[in-house]
Scaffold this active site. Sequence first.
Site, PDB file in Angstrom:
ATOM      1  N   LEU A  89      23.324 -17.318  43.358  1.00 34.27           N
ATOM      2  CA  LEU A  89      24.568 -16.984  42.653  1.00 34.27           C
ATOM      3  C   LEU A  89      25.036 -18.232  41.930  1.00 34.27           C
ATOM      4  O   LEU A  89      25.185 -19.290  42.545  1.00 34.27           O
ATOM      5  CB  LEU A  89      25.648 -16.533  43.655  1.00 34.27           C
ATOM      6  CG  LEU A  89      27.061 -16.358  43.076  1.00 34.27           C
ATOM      7  CD1 LEU A  89      27.125 -15.167  42.114  1.00 34.27           C
ATOM      8  CD2 LEU A  89      28.073 -16.157  44.204  1.00 34.27           C
ATOM      9  N   ALA A  90      25.266 -18.120  40.640  1.00 34.63           N
ATOM     10  CA  ALA A  90      25.773 -19.274  39.890  1.00 34.63           C
ATOM     11  C   ALA A  90      26.591 -18.797  38.701  1.00 34.63           C
ATOM     12  O   ALA A  90      26.231 -17.816  38.036  1.00 34.63           O
ATOM     13  CB  ALA A  90      24.611 -20.147  39.402  1.00 34.63           C
ATOM     14  N   VAL A  91      27.678 -19.499  38.461  1.00 32.41           N
ATOM     15  CA  VAL A  91      28.518 -19.235  37.292  1.00 32.41           C
ATOM     16  C   VAL A  91      28.545 -20.516  36.457  1.00 32.41           C
ATOM     17  O   VAL A  91      28.694 -21.625  37.003  1.00 32.41           O
ATOM     18  CB  VAL A  91      29.945 -18.801  37.722  1.00 32.41           C
ATOM     19  CG1 VAL A  91      30.886 -18.718  36.534  1.00 32.41           C
ATOM     20  CG2 VAL A  91      29.880 -17.452  38.439  1.00 32.41           C
ATOM     21  N   GLU A 123      22.922 -17.533  53.013  1.00 30.38           N
ATOM     22  CA  GLU A 123      23.057 -18.913  53.476  1.00 30.38           C
ATOM     23  C   GLU A 123      23.862 -19.687  52.436  1.00 30.38           C
ATOM     24  O   GLU A 123      23.709 -19.453  51.230  1.00 30.38           O
ATOM     25  CB  GLU A 123      21.691 -19.609  53.636  1.00 30.38           C
ATOM     26  CG  GLU A 123      20.896 -19.156  54.843  1.00 30.38           C
ATOM     27  CD  GLU A 123      20.054 -17.931  54.552  1.00 30.38           C
ATOM     28  OE1 GLU A 123      19.856 -17.623  53.354  1.00 30.38           O
ATOM     29  OE2 GLU A 123      19.616 -17.274  55.505  1.00 30.38           O
ATOM     30  N   ASN A 128      29.708 -26.629  50.756  1.00 33.88           N
ATOM     31  CA  ASN A 128      30.078 -25.853  49.558  1.00 33.88           C
ATOM     32  C   ASN A 128      31.341 -25.033  49.827  1.00 33.88           C
ATOM     33  O   ASN A 128      31.314 -23.802  49.950  1.00 33.88           O
ATOM     34  CB  ASN A 128      28.900 -24.963  49.150  1.00 33.88           C
ATOM     35  CG  ASN A 128      29.056 -24.407  47.744  1.00 33.88           C
ATOM     36  OD1 ASN A 128      30.131 -24.497  47.157  1.00 33.88           O
ATOM     37  ND2 ASN A 128      27.986 -23.832  47.213  1.00 33.88           N
ATOM     38  N   TYR A 135      33.052 -16.260  49.638  1.00 32.02           N
ATOM     39  CA  TYR A 135      32.437 -15.282  50.544  1.00 32.02           C
ATOM     40  C   TYR A 135      33.438 -14.790  51.587  1.00 32.02           C
ATOM     41  O   TYR A 135      33.440 -13.611  51.938  1.00 32.02           O
ATOM     42  CB  TYR A 135      31.189 -15.890  51.202  1.00 32.02           C
ATOM     43  CG  TYR A 135      30.131 -16.318  50.204  1.00 32.02           C
ATOM     44  CD1 TYR A 135      29.806 -15.502  49.117  1.00 32.02           C
ATOM     45  CD2 TYR A 135      29.461 -17.532  50.322  1.00 32.02           C
ATOM     46  CE1 TYR A 135      28.844 -15.889  48.187  1.00 32.02           C
ATOM     47  CE2 TYR A 135      28.493 -17.923  49.402  1.00 32.02           C
ATOM     48  CZ  TYR A 135      28.194 -17.099  48.335  1.00 32.02           C
ATOM     49  OH  TYR A 135      27.253 -17.478  47.416  1.00 32.02           O
TER      50      TYR A 135
HETATM   51  C1  LIG Z   1      30.685 -20.694  43.795  1.00 34.54           C
HETATM   52  C2  LIG Z   1      30.751 -20.102  42.388  1.00 34.54           C
HETATM   53  C3  LIG Z   1      29.624 -19.076  42.225  1.00 34.54           C
HETATM   54  C4  LIG Z   1      32.113 -19.386  42.228  1.00 34.54           C
HETATM   55  O1  LIG Z   1      32.132 -18.768  40.949  1.00 34.54           O
HETATM   56  P1  LIG Z   1      33.516 -18.375  40.232  1.00 34.54           P
HETATM   57  O2  LIG Z   1      33.215 -17.351  39.203  1.00 34.54           O
HETATM   58  O3  LIG Z   1      34.209 -19.605  39.810  1.00 34.54           O
HETATM   59  O4  LIG Z   1      34.321 -17.729  41.438  1.00 34.54           O
HETATM   60  P2  LIG Z   1      35.546 -16.692  41.295  1.00 34.54           P
HETATM   61  O5  LIG Z   1      36.384 -17.069  40.138  1.00 34.54           O
HETATM   62  O6  LIG Z   1      35.012 -15.300  41.343  1.00 34.54           O
HETATM   63  O7  LIG Z   1      36.331 -17.018  42.627  1.00 34.54           O
HETATM   64  C5  LIG Z   1      36.758 -16.002  43.526  1.00 34.54           C
HETATM   65  C6  LIG Z   1      37.426 -16.665  44.712  1.00 34.54           C
HETATM   66  O8  LIG Z   1      36.500 -17.536  45.384  1.00 34.54           O
HETATM   67  C7  LIG Z   1      37.184 -18.726  45.826  1.00 34.54           C
HETATM   68  N1  LIG Z   1      36.696 -19.878  45.072  1.00 34.54           N
HETATM   69  C8  LIG Z   1      35.772 -19.888  44.071  1.00 34.54           C
HETATM   70  N2  LIG Z   1      35.532 -21.148  43.667  1.00 34.54           N
HETATM   71  C9  LIG Z   1      36.306 -21.966  44.416  1.00 34.54           C
HETATM   72  C10 LIG Z   1      36.497 -23.369  44.486  1.00 34.54           C
HETATM   73  N3  LIG Z   1      35.851 -24.203  43.673  1.00 34.54           N
HETATM   74  N4  LIG Z   1      37.380 -23.857  45.375  1.00 34.54           N
HETATM   75  C11 LIG Z   1      38.051 -23.027  46.206  1.00 34.54           C
HETATM   76  N5  LIG Z   1      37.921 -21.677  46.202  1.00 34.54           N
HETATM   77  C12 LIG Z   1      37.050 -21.158  45.324  1.00 34.54           C
HETATM   78  C13 LIG Z   1      38.652 -18.477  45.554  1.00 34.54           C
HETATM   79  O9  LIG Z   1      39.187 -17.807  46.671  1.00 34.54           O
HETATM   80  C14 LIG Z   1      38.592 -17.540  44.361  1.00 34.54           C
HETATM   81  O10 LIG Z   1      39.719 -16.749  44.226  1.00 34.54           O
HETATM   82  P3  LIG Z   1      41.002 -17.324  43.416  1.00 34.54           P
HETATM   83  O11 LIG Z   1      40.485 -17.886  42.111  1.00 34.54           O
HETATM   84  O12 LIG Z   1      41.855 -16.105  43.278  1.00 34.54           O
HETATM   85  O13 LIG Z   1      41.574 -18.393  44.290  1.00 34.54           O
HETATM   86  C15 LIG Z   1      30.664 -21.203  41.298  1.00 34.54           C
HETATM   87  O14 LIG Z   1      31.584 -22.227  41.600  1.00 34.54           O
HETATM   88  C16 LIG Z   1      29.279 -21.817  41.171  1.00 34.54           C
HETATM   89  O15 LIG Z   1      28.438 -21.346  40.411  1.00 34.54           O
HETATM   90  N6  LIG Z   1      29.043 -22.920  41.942  1.00 34.54           N
HETATM   91  C17 LIG Z   1      27.750 -23.628  41.901  1.00 34.54           C
HETATM   92  C18 LIG Z   1      26.640 -22.762  42.477  1.00 34.54           C
HETATM   93  C19 LIG Z   1      26.946 -22.310  43.887  1.00 34.54           C
HETATM   94  O16 LIG Z   1      27.526 -23.018  44.685  1.00 34.54           O
HETATM   95  N7  LIG Z   1      26.514 -21.053  44.172  1.00 34.54           N
HETATM   96  C20 LIG Z   1      26.662 -20.473  45.502  1.00 34.54           C
HETATM   97  C21 LIG Z   1      25.506 -20.884  46.338  1.00 34.54           C
HETATM   98  S1  LIG Z   1      25.608 -20.188  47.965  1.00 34.54           S
END
Ligand SMILES: CC(C)(COP(=O)(O)OP(=O)(O)OC[C@H]1O[C@@H](n2cnc3c(N)ncnc32)[C@H](O)[C@@H]1OP(=O)(O)O)[C@@H](O)C(=O)NCCC(=O)NCCS
Length: 164
Positions: A89-91, A123, A128, A135
């Site tokens: 999963l990555a954004v 996992e 992170n 999650y």
């Molecule tokens: C983790 C990741 C996929 C989150 O993507 P995102 O689109 O920014 O997440 P969302 O906007 O859908 O976030 C939903 C909720 O998750 C939590 N969340 C997401 N990113 C967060 C952060 N950096 N810090 C704290 N909470 C976070 C929050 O509860 C958030 O809700 P809120 O914005 O209302 O507070 C992104 O940061 C990413 O690609 N990270 C690098 C790759 C990675 O770590 N992948 C997961 C591997 S297991």
Amino acid sequence: MYSETRSLERGGGETEEAPVTIRPMRFSDIPTVVYWERKIFPSPWSPENFLAELENPRVSIAVVMECGGEFAGYAMAWAVADELHITNLAVVPSFRRRGIAEKAMEYLLQLGRQRGCRYAQLEVRVSNTGAIRLYEKLGFAKLGIRKKYYFREGEDAFVMGREL
Ligand SMILES: CC(C)(COP(=O)(O)OP(=O)(O)OC[C@H]1O[C@@H](n2cnc3c(N)ncnc32)[C@H](O)[C@@H]1OP(=O)(O)O)[C@@H](O)C(=O)NCCC(=O)NCCS
């Protein structure tokens, strides 16, 4: 820094309102996916890893998220027997904190249910915290620790899961 500025400029702007779409990953997406995979992860999947996933659609689920027509991220899972295992999963950084990962995860969980899965598991690196929060927001709980699961960096993983 560039991403942050871009992100702020988007706040309240047209792109902020752009709808998020989720669609199946195509073979032609692999170069873009690998580009971001290498930027985002310390131990990135190879192009062959993604190719193998797309060649195994009976088990593998692979989607791309787009925002206003722009590539915004990707998400992957395996549906094996009654378990949906989230594998990737990555954004894209400039699209983060807009609910895109949450939408993608809900989409994967729904596909898992449709394929007869009763549990979802994944996992995540113990460091992170952003992903762990995501999650937990989606109803996953920590089930245990896999020691040195990320063997290159020697980092442990939390195993997280939920019922579907
Ligand atoms: C983790 C990741 C996929 C989150 O993507 P995102 O689109 O920014 O997440 P969302 O906007 O859908 O976030 C939903 C909720 O998750 C939590 N969340 C997401 N990113 C967060 C952060 N950096 N810090 C704290 N909470 C976070 C929050 O509860 C958030 O809700 P809120 O914005 O209302 O507070 C992104 O940061 C990413 O690609 N990270 C690098 C790759 C990675 O770590 N992948 C997961 C591997 S297991």
